[in-house]
Design an enzyme around this catalytic site. Structure first.
Site, PDB file in Angstrom:
ATOM      1  N   ASN A   1       0.633  -1.335   0.149  1.00 47.76           N
ATOM      2  CA  ASN A   1      -0.149   0.082   0.130  1.00 47.76           C
ATOM      3  C   ASN A   1       0.800   1.140  -0.015  1.00 47.76           C
ATOM      4  O   ASN A   1       2.156   1.016  -0.138  1.00 47.76           O
ATOM      5  CB  ASN A   1      -1.047  -0.040   1.155  1.00 47.76           C
ATOM      6  CG  ASN A   1      -0.493  -0.070   2.537  1.00 47.76           C
ATOM      7  OD1 ASN A   1       0.892   0.409   2.646  1.00 47.76           O
ATOM      8  ND2 ASN A   1      -0.910  -0.685   3.542  1.00 47.76           N
TER       9      ASN A   1
ATOM     10  N   LYS B   1       1.524   3.550   2.171  1.00 51.88           N
ATOM     11  CA  LYS B   1       2.649   3.546   3.267  1.00 51.88           C
ATOM     12  C   LYS B   1       3.721   2.527   3.285  1.00 51.88           C
ATOM     13  O   LYS B   1       4.950   3.086   3.441  1.00 51.88           O
ATOM     14  CB  LYS B   1       1.816   3.360   4.758  1.00 51.88           C
ATOM     15  CG  LYS B   1       2.607   3.140   5.863  1.00 51.88           C
ATOM     16  CD  LYS B   1       1.696   3.301   7.312  1.00 51.88           C
ATOM     17  CE  LYS B   1       2.449   3.329   8.536  1.00 51.88           C
ATOM     18  NZ  LYS B   1       3.110   2.085   8.743  1.00 51.88           N
ATOM     19  N   GLU B   2       3.388   1.286   2.810  1.00 48.86           N
ATOM     20  CA  GLU B   2       4.475   0.264   2.850  1.00 48.86           C
ATOM     21  C   GLU B   2       5.428   0.786   1.700  1.00 48.86           C
ATOM     22  O   GLU B   2       6.649   0.461   1.737  1.00 48.86           O
ATOM     23  CB  GLU B   2       3.769  -0.809   2.467  1.00 48.86           C
ATOM     24  CG  GLU B   2       2.995  -1.579   3.834  1.00 48.86           C
ATOM     25  CD  GLU B   2       2.014  -2.526   3.394  1.00 48.86           C
ATOM     26  OE1 GLU B   2       1.674  -3.524   4.201  1.00 48.86           O
ATOM     27  OE2 GLU B   2       2.002  -2.772   2.162  1.00 48.86           O
TER      28      GLU B   2
ATOM     29  N   ASP C   1      -5.119  -8.683   1.343  1.00 48.35           N
ATOM     30  CA  ASP C   1      -5.178 -10.176   1.015  1.00 48.35           C
ATOM     31  C   ASP C   1      -5.858 -10.232  -0.165  1.00 48.35           C
ATOM     32  O   ASP C   1      -5.695 -11.001  -0.998  1.00 48.35           O
ATOM     33  CB  ASP C   1      -5.884 -10.763   2.295  1.00 48.35           C
ATOM     34  CG  ASP C   1      -5.138 -10.928   3.641  1.00 48.35           C
ATOM     35  OD1 ASP C   1      -3.886 -10.752   3.164  1.00 48.35           O
ATOM     36  OD2 ASP C   1      -5.567 -10.996   4.493  1.00 48.35           O
TER      37      ASP C   1
END
Length: 359
Positions: free
Chosen positions: A224, A226-227, A294
């Protein structure tokens, strides 16, 4: 690694014109029977819900009167459940403790029609996350886990199962929740098995920030925003920030493709570092984003395993994510829900964010 799907200008044009949805409707039935191998951290999500009517006389904390308890699959187990609910045939490789939670985990997976390669060990407990809910709000979470990296006999048993079955699957999903299953040694085993195959699978990773360097050379990762920023060493803001973070990730990990999920802004698919397609969200309402990542990687993996292009699979994943965030708790999408969403939701047009040619 897998040679992957080349850029298909026809698919891009359909996506950019908003007409790809019509093509996807004709391909939904192809998902049935698609084979995906999932390896990673599996956990048991326990929910304890009730009402709070008083404060404890022992300490200034609320007293929960329990009214309901239930268990769901978390982590790699939820990825496998998503694949199964879309009609695919998942094979899950994971680790659980020799305990009651491990038995329950295995039972839930069997109930979801997931083929299971489960290594049981006395060395660590099954990961259980217990969420305490009062008045429909989570008030506390209790974690039982040992997140030290796997080593020794348990890791070798898992690697042996991987080497034995990997050739059967066109896609391998690595679901890394940082609970110790995904290690440098496991990724070495995965790469070695892949290199020995005439037709290696496409390797997809749902990343954990602290493990980024383990993913060097995989086919695609699905962070995402942020990641992606954490992996790139920056805080991406807006389109230019996403593009900069993507460039840094390509440089750091030598990726072939990259998919960054953007929450309410949809997702950005980088078929290569100089070619990005922005796909707007299909979500109508957002109640709970639990498990959305997921769902994205499960749908993406099943789509590719079933013969869909990378672009088609991403658009399908976007529809599926839009369905699950409209439900409370760790949810999944099924084929009928996808068909209904594609038929009745607006058809947002994808936009080309970046195209610097083949160079």
């Amino acid at each position: 690694m897998h040679m992957g799907t080349q850029t298909e200008s026809g698919m891009e044009e359909l996506a950019r014109s908003g007409k790809l949805a019509e093509k996807l409707l004709k391909k939904l039935d192809a998902l049935a029977g698609g084979k995906v191998l999932i390896i990673g951290d599996c956990m048991l999500d326990k929910y304890v819900a009730g009402s709070v009517e008083r404060i404890s006389p022992e300490a200034p904390v609320p007293v929960l009167k329990v009214e309901r308890e239930w268990h769901l699959l978390g982590g790699a187990g939820n990825v496998a459940r998503n694949v199964a609910d879309l009609g695919g045939k998942p094979y899950l490789l994971t680790v659980a403790g020799e305990d009651g939670a491990g038995e329950m985990l295995a039972g839930l997976l069997r109930d979801c029609r997931v083929e299971l390669g489960l290594v049981r060990t006395r060395e660590r407990p099954t990961t259980v996350k217990t969420r305490i809910i009062a008045a429909n709000q989570q008030v506390c979470r209790v974690d039982h886990e040992d997140d030290r990296p796997l080593d020794g006999v348990t890791l070798e048993r898992l690697g042996a199962l991987l080497a034995e079955r990997m050739a059967e699957f066109p896609v391998v999903i690595v679901s890394d929740y940082g609970k110790g299953v995904v290690t440098a040694r496991l990724m070495e085993m995965l790469r070695a098995a892949s290199k020995s195959m005439a037709n290696p699978p496409m390797i997809m990773v749902d990343p954990k920030t602290r493990n980024y360097d383990l993913y060097t050379g995989v086919d695609i990762i699905t962070p995402n925003t942020k990641e992606a920023g954490e992996g790139a060493g920056m805080k991406p803001v807006g389109r230019e920030g996403i593009l900069a973070a993507a460039e840094a990730l390509f440089r750091r990990l030598q990726l072939r493709h990259l998919l960054i999920t953007l929450g309410p802004e949809g997702m950005a698919l980088f078929e290569r570092k100089d070619h990005a397609l922005h796909i707007p969200t299909f979500a109508q309402k957002v109640y709970d984003v639990t498990g959305a990542g997921d769902t994205v990687i499960a749908t993406l993996g099943l789509g590719v395993a079933s013969g869909l292009s990378l672009i088609e699979s991403c658009v399908l994943a976007n529809y599926a994510a839009g369905i699950v965030v409209g439900q409370v708790g760790t949810a999944t999408a099924n084929l009928e829900q996808l068909r209904e969403a594609i038929n009745f939701l607006p058809k947002p047009e994808a936009r080309l964010w970046l195209n610097h040619g083949e160079g």
